[in-house]
Design a protein around this motif. Structure first.
Motif, PDB file in Angstrom:
ATOM      1  N   ALA A 115       0.860  -1.179   0.000  1.00  0.00           N
ATOM      2  CA  ALA A 115       0.000   0.000   0.000  1.00  0.00           C
ATOM      3  C   ALA A 115       0.899   1.232   0.000  1.00  0.00           C
ATOM      4  CB  ALA A 115      -0.941  -0.039   1.204  1.00  0.00           C
ATOM      5  N   SER A 116       0.610   2.215   0.827  1.00  0.00           N
ATOM      6  CA  SER A 116       1.401   3.444   0.804  1.00  0.00           C
ATOM      7  C   SER A 116       0.948   4.369   1.927  1.00  0.00           C
ATOM      8  CB  SER A 116       1.223   4.165  -0.531  1.00  0.00           C
ATOM      9  OG  SER A 116       1.788   5.458  -0.513  1.00  0.00           O
ATOM     10  N   LEU A 117       1.843   5.265   2.331  1.00  0.00           N
ATOM     11  CA  LEU A 117       1.457   6.349   3.217  1.00  0.00           C
ATOM     12  C   LEU A 117       0.289   7.132   2.610  1.00  0.00           C
ATOM     13  CD1 LEU A 117       2.119   8.169   5.721  1.00  0.00           C
ATOM     14  CD2 LEU A 117       3.663   9.439   4.222  1.00  0.00           C
ATOM     15  N   ALA A 118       0.189   7.118   1.290  1.00  0.00           N
ATOM     16  CA  ALA A 118      -0.904   7.811   0.599  1.00  0.00           C
ATOM     17  C   ALA A 118      -2.272   7.262   0.984  1.00  0.00           C
ATOM     18  CB  ALA A 118      -0.709   7.704  -0.916  1.00  0.00           C
ATOM     19  N   GLY A 119      -2.319   6.052   1.547  1.00  0.00           N
ATOM     20  CA  GLY A 119      -3.590   5.462   1.940  1.00  0.00           C
ATOM     21  C   GLY A 119      -4.032   5.811   3.342  1.00  0.00           C
ATOM     22  N   LEU A 120      -3.275   6.665   4.039  1.00  0.00           N
ATOM     23  CA  LEU A 120      -3.547   6.989   5.435  1.00  0.00           C
ATOM     24  C   LEU A 120      -4.935   7.589   5.641  1.00  0.00           C
ATOM     25  CD1 LEU A 120      -2.166   7.067   8.284  1.00  0.00           C
ATOM     26  CD2 LEU A 120      -1.501   9.424   7.749  1.00  0.00           C
ATOM     27  N   GLY A 121      -5.421   8.323   4.659  1.00  0.00           N
ATOM     28  CA  GLY A 121      -6.696   9.021   4.818  1.00  0.00           C
ATOM     29  C   GLY A 121      -7.921   8.208   4.451  1.00  0.00           C
ATOM     30  N   ILE A 180      -4.628 -19.006   5.230  1.00  0.00           N
ATOM     31  CA  ILE A 180      -4.083 -17.985   4.327  1.00  0.00           C
ATOM     32  C   ILE A 180      -4.366 -16.607   4.924  1.00  0.00           C
ATOM     33  CG2 ILE A 180      -4.246 -16.940   2.038  1.00  0.00           C
ATOM     34  CD1 ILE A 180      -5.068 -19.716   0.986  1.00  0.00           C
ATOM     35  N   ARG A 181      -3.312 -15.819   5.064  1.00  0.00           N
ATOM     36  CA  ARG A 181      -3.453 -14.499   5.671  1.00  0.00           C
ATOM     37  C   ARG A 181      -3.078 -13.407   4.668  1.00  0.00           C
ATOM     38  NH1 ARG A 181       1.139 -17.033   6.984  1.00  0.00           N
ATOM     39  NH2 ARG A 181       3.111 -15.883   7.157  1.00  0.00           N
ATOM     40  N   VAL A 182      -3.580 -12.212   4.924  1.00  0.00           N
ATOM     41  CA  VAL A 182      -3.271 -11.080   4.050  1.00  0.00           C
ATOM     42  C   VAL A 182      -2.974  -9.860   4.912  1.00  0.00           C
ATOM     43  CG1 VAL A 182      -5.738 -10.518   3.778  1.00  0.00           C
ATOM     44  CG2 VAL A 182      -4.079  -9.659   2.122  1.00  0.00           C
ATOM     45  N   ASN A 183      -1.911  -9.149   4.562  1.00  0.00           N
ATOM     46  CA  ASN A 183      -1.506  -7.936   5.267  1.00  0.00           C
ATOM     47  C   ASN A 183      -1.016  -6.915   4.259  1.00  0.00           C
ATOM     48  OD1 ASN A 183      -1.648  -8.657   8.281  1.00  0.00           O
ATOM     49  ND2 ASN A 183      -0.498 -10.381   7.435  1.00  0.00           N
ATOM     50  N   ALA A 184      -0.830  -5.701   4.735  1.00  0.00           N
ATOM     51  CA  ALA A 184      -0.335  -4.629   3.877  1.00  0.00           C
ATOM     52  C   ALA A 184       0.858  -3.942   4.524  1.00  0.00           C
ATOM     53  CB  ALA A 184      -1.438  -3.607   3.600  1.00  0.00           C
ATOM     54  N   ILE A 185       1.666  -3.329   3.691  1.00  0.00           N
ATOM     55  CA  ILE A 185       2.782  -2.504   4.135  1.00  0.00           C
ATOM     56  C   ILE A 185       2.633  -1.144   3.470  1.00  0.00           C
ATOM     57  CG2 ILE A 185       5.288  -2.161   3.978  1.00  0.00           C
ATOM     58  CD1 ILE A 185       5.593  -5.170   4.109  1.00  0.00           C
ATOM     59  N   SER A 186       2.820  -0.089   4.244  1.00  0.00           N
ATOM     60  CA  SER A 186       2.687   1.266   3.695  1.00  0.00           C
ATOM     61  C   SER A 186       4.002   2.027   3.805  1.00  0.00           C
ATOM     62  CB  SER A 186       1.571   2.029   4.418  1.00  0.00           C
ATOM     63  OG  SER A 186       0.306   1.603   3.980  1.00  0.00           O
ATOM     64  N   PRO A 187       4.790   2.030   2.737  1.00  0.00           N
ATOM     65  CA  PRO A 187       6.021   2.835   2.741  1.00  0.00           C
ATOM     66  C   PRO A 187       5.694   4.323   2.616  1.00  0.00           C
ATOM     67  CG  PRO A 187       6.079   1.086   1.085  1.00  0.00           C
ATOM     68  CD  PRO A 187       4.662   1.237   1.524  1.00  0.00           C
ATOM     69  N   GLY A 188       6.647   5.136   3.065  1.00  0.00           N
ATOM     70  CA  GLY A 188       6.587   6.564   2.787  1.00  0.00           C
ATOM     71  C   GLY A 188       7.414   6.840   1.552  1.00  0.00           C
ATOM     72  N   ALA A 189       8.093   7.970   1.518  1.00  0.00           N
ATOM     73  CA  ALA A 189       8.929   8.319   0.364  1.00  0.00           C
ATOM     74  C   ALA A 189      10.129   7.381   0.294  1.00  0.00           C
ATOM     75  CB  ALA A 189       9.405   9.760   0.489  1.00  0.00           C
ATOM     76  N   VAL A 190      10.240   6.664  -0.805  1.00  0.00           N
ATOM     77  CA  VAL A 190      11.318   5.686  -0.996  1.00  0.00           C
ATOM     78  C   VAL A 190      12.054   6.007  -2.293  1.00  0.00           C
ATOM     79  CG1 VAL A 190      11.881   3.243  -1.307  1.00  0.00           C
ATOM     80  CG2 VAL A 190      10.044   3.900   0.255  1.00  0.00           C
ATOM     81  N   GLU A 191      13.363   5.928  -2.241  1.00  0.00           N
ATOM     82  CA  GLU A 191      14.181   6.196  -3.427  1.00  0.00           C
ATOM     83  C   GLU A 191      14.052   5.040  -4.420  1.00  0.00           C
ATOM     84  OE1 GLU A 191      15.720   8.810  -4.240  1.00  0.00           O
ATOM     85  OE2 GLU A 191      16.129   9.959  -2.406  1.00  0.00           O
ATOM     86  N   THR A 192      13.063   5.151  -5.289  1.00  0.00           N
ATOM     87  CA  THR A 192      12.837   4.176  -6.355  1.00  0.00           C
ATOM     88  C   THR A 192      12.682   4.944  -7.666  1.00  0.00           C
ATOM     89  OG1 THR A 192      10.418   4.212  -6.231  1.00  0.00           O
ATOM     90  CG2 THR A 192      11.565   2.724  -4.704  1.00  0.00           C
ATOM     91  N   PRO A 193      12.619   4.241  -8.800  1.00  0.00           N
ATOM     92  CA  PRO A 193      12.479   4.943 -10.084  1.00  0.00           C
ATOM     93  C   PRO A 193      11.243   5.831 -10.189  1.00  0.00           C
ATOM     94  CG  PRO A 193      13.239   2.711 -10.465  1.00  0.00           C
ATOM     95  CD  PRO A 193      12.904   2.797  -8.995  1.00  0.00           C
ATOM     96  N   ILE A 194      10.198   5.580  -9.355  1.00  0.00           N
ATOM     97  CA  ILE A 194       8.991   6.402  -9.477  1.00  0.00           C
ATOM     98  C   ILE A 194       8.923   7.537  -8.462  1.00  0.00           C
ATOM     99  CG2 ILE A 194       7.674   4.487 -10.480  1.00  0.00           C
ATOM    100  CD1 ILE A 194       6.193   4.244  -7.803  1.00  0.00           C
ATOM    101  N   LEU A 195       9.968   7.720  -7.639  1.00  0.00           N
ATOM    102  CA  LEU A 195       9.935   8.811  -6.668  1.00  0.00           C
ATOM    103  C   LEU A 195       9.805  10.161  -7.368  1.00  0.00           C
ATOM    104  CD1 LEU A 195      10.092   9.856  -3.778  1.00  0.00           C
ATOM    105  CD2 LEU A 195      12.588   9.816  -3.966  1.00  0.00           C
ATOM    106  N   LYS A 196      10.497  10.324  -8.500  1.00  0.00           N
ATOM    107  CA  LYS A 196      10.427  11.588  -9.237  1.00  0.00           C
ATOM    108  C   LYS A 196       9.007  11.883  -9.703  1.00  0.00           C
ATOM    109  CE  LYS A 196      11.824   9.459 -13.638  1.00  0.00           C
ATOM    110  NZ  LYS A 196      10.458   9.466 -14.214  1.00  0.00           N
ATOM    111  N   ASP A 197       8.230  10.822  -9.958  1.00  0.00           N
ATOM    112  CA  ASP A 197       6.844  11.016 -10.381  1.00  0.00           C
ATOM    113  C   ASP A 197       6.009  11.613  -9.250  1.00  0.00           C
ATOM    114  OD1 ASP A 197       6.627   9.659 -13.167  1.00  0.00           O
ATOM    115  OD2 ASP A 197       7.719   8.202 -11.971  1.00  0.00           O
ATOM    116  N   PHE A 198       6.275  11.172  -8.024  1.00  0.00           N
ATOM    117  CA  PHE A 198       5.556  11.728  -6.883  1.00  0.00           C
ATOM    118  C   PHE A 198       5.924  13.193  -6.667  1.00  0.00           C
ATOM    119  CE2 PHE A 198       5.405   7.196  -6.026  1.00  0.00           C
ATOM    120  CZ  PHE A 198       4.072   7.037  -5.639  1.00  0.00           C
ATOM    121  N   LEU A 199       7.205  13.490  -6.760  1.00  0.00           N
ATOM    122  CA  LEU A 199       7.643  14.868  -6.567  1.00  0.00           C
ATOM    123  C   LEU A 199       7.054  15.769  -7.645  1.00  0.00           C
ATOM    124  CD1 LEU A 199      11.387  14.288  -5.625  1.00  0.00           C
ATOM    125  CD2 LEU A 199       9.422  14.597  -4.107  1.00  0.00           C
ATOM    126  N   GLU A 200       7.006  15.254  -8.868  1.00  0.00           N
ATOM    127  CA  GLU A 200       6.448  16.018  -9.991  1.00  0.00           C
ATOM    128  C   GLU A 200       4.957  16.269  -9.794  1.00  0.00           C
ATOM    129  OE1 GLU A 200       5.326  15.037 -14.633  1.00  0.00           O
ATOM    130  OE2 GLU A 200       7.192  14.225 -13.817  1.00  0.00           O
TER     131      GLU A 200
END
Length: 259
Positions: A115-121, A180-200
């Motif tokens: 998931a993502s920090l973007a899902g906090l709301g 069978i279990r299911v969970n999510a992980i929510s990263p914040g800003a991570v240095e990946t190839p799409i980070l520039k897309d978020f900043l843009e």
């Protein structure tokens, strides 16, 4: 930790997906790599797919073997892509793929959704999330238009992650009879190839968020948490969403609540 486990890693060609594939292999697992871009590094077998296309997902599910011990749902597109594609790939396609894969999972398997920090709301979007619960590929364009999801900056990405967090919680016990279990992980800003897309896309909002951090994250900060949830050490963690964000979510919640 993952010895002899067969793990599907989507988005294995770059970023968090690539690091997760590498780590799974290092920990003794077999990696079934899935991406739209072909890759041979750190995968034992590779499967090409377009998660925005139902028929492509059907073909992928048919091609994958059975008795799979885990799925790391990491593939996704950034908010600079058009809203319909974001919803199709990051939400509808992910859910469709996961549900189609249940019969191919071994008892005791683990599903980890990125998931993502973007899902906090998500609590502020419950009505839309309920409406999107059974959203099909062919209905995405109408849904986006009716809710003006493409009007607000990055709203498509935020909504997809909000709905994914909720979907994860809702399925906390859906496949409990098979372990069978299911969970999510929510990263914040991570240095990946799409980070520039978020900043843009987010501009000053993203810059302000980064100012409260000591540094941006890296895939190596996130992949170990994915591996932990895939392992046999977490059978009683179900339907949860773990923030892996250097404290960003805690900061946001404190500010939201006057703390």
């Amino acid at each position: 930790m993952l010895t002899n486990k067969k793990i599907v890693v989507t988005g294995c060609a770059s970023g968090i997906g690539a690091e997760t594939a590498r780590l799974v292999k290092e920990l003794g697992g077999t990696v079934l790599g899935v991406d739209r871009n072909e890759v041979s590094e750190n995968v034992d077998s590779f499967y090409k797919v377009d998660f925005g296309d139902k028929s492509s997902i059907d073909a992928l599910v048919d091609a994958l073997p059975g008795d799979i011990d885990g799925i790391a749902n990491i593939a996704g597109v950034p908010p600079t892509v058009d809203a319909e594609t974001v919803i199709r790939v990051n939400l509808v396609g992910l859910k469709y793929f996961t549900e189609k894969m249940i019969d191919k999972l071994a008892d005791g398997a683990s599903i980890v959704n990125l998931a993502s920090l973007a899902g906090l709301g998500w609590p502020n979007s419950v009505d839309q999330i309920k409406e999107a619960a059974n959203l099909e590929f062919g209905q995405v364009a109408d849904f986006v238009a009716r809710h003006d999801i493409d009007k607000e900056q990055a709203r498509s990405y935020f909504f997809a992650k909000e709905a994914l967090v909720v979907w994860t919680m809702q399925h906390r016990w859906t496949w409990r009879d098979r372990g069978i279990r299911v969970n999510a992980i929510s990263p914040g800003a991570v240095e990946t190839p799409i980070l520039k897309d978020f900043l843009e896309t987010l501009g000053e909002k993203a810059e302000q968020a980064r100012k409260v951090m000591d540094r941006a994250g890296t895939p190596k900060d996130v992949a170990p948490v994915v591996a932990f949830l895939l392992s046999d050490m977490t059978p009683w963690i179900r339907g949860t969403n773990i923030a892996v964000d250097g404290g960003q979510a805690a900061n946001a919640l404190c500010n939201m609540n006057g703390l």
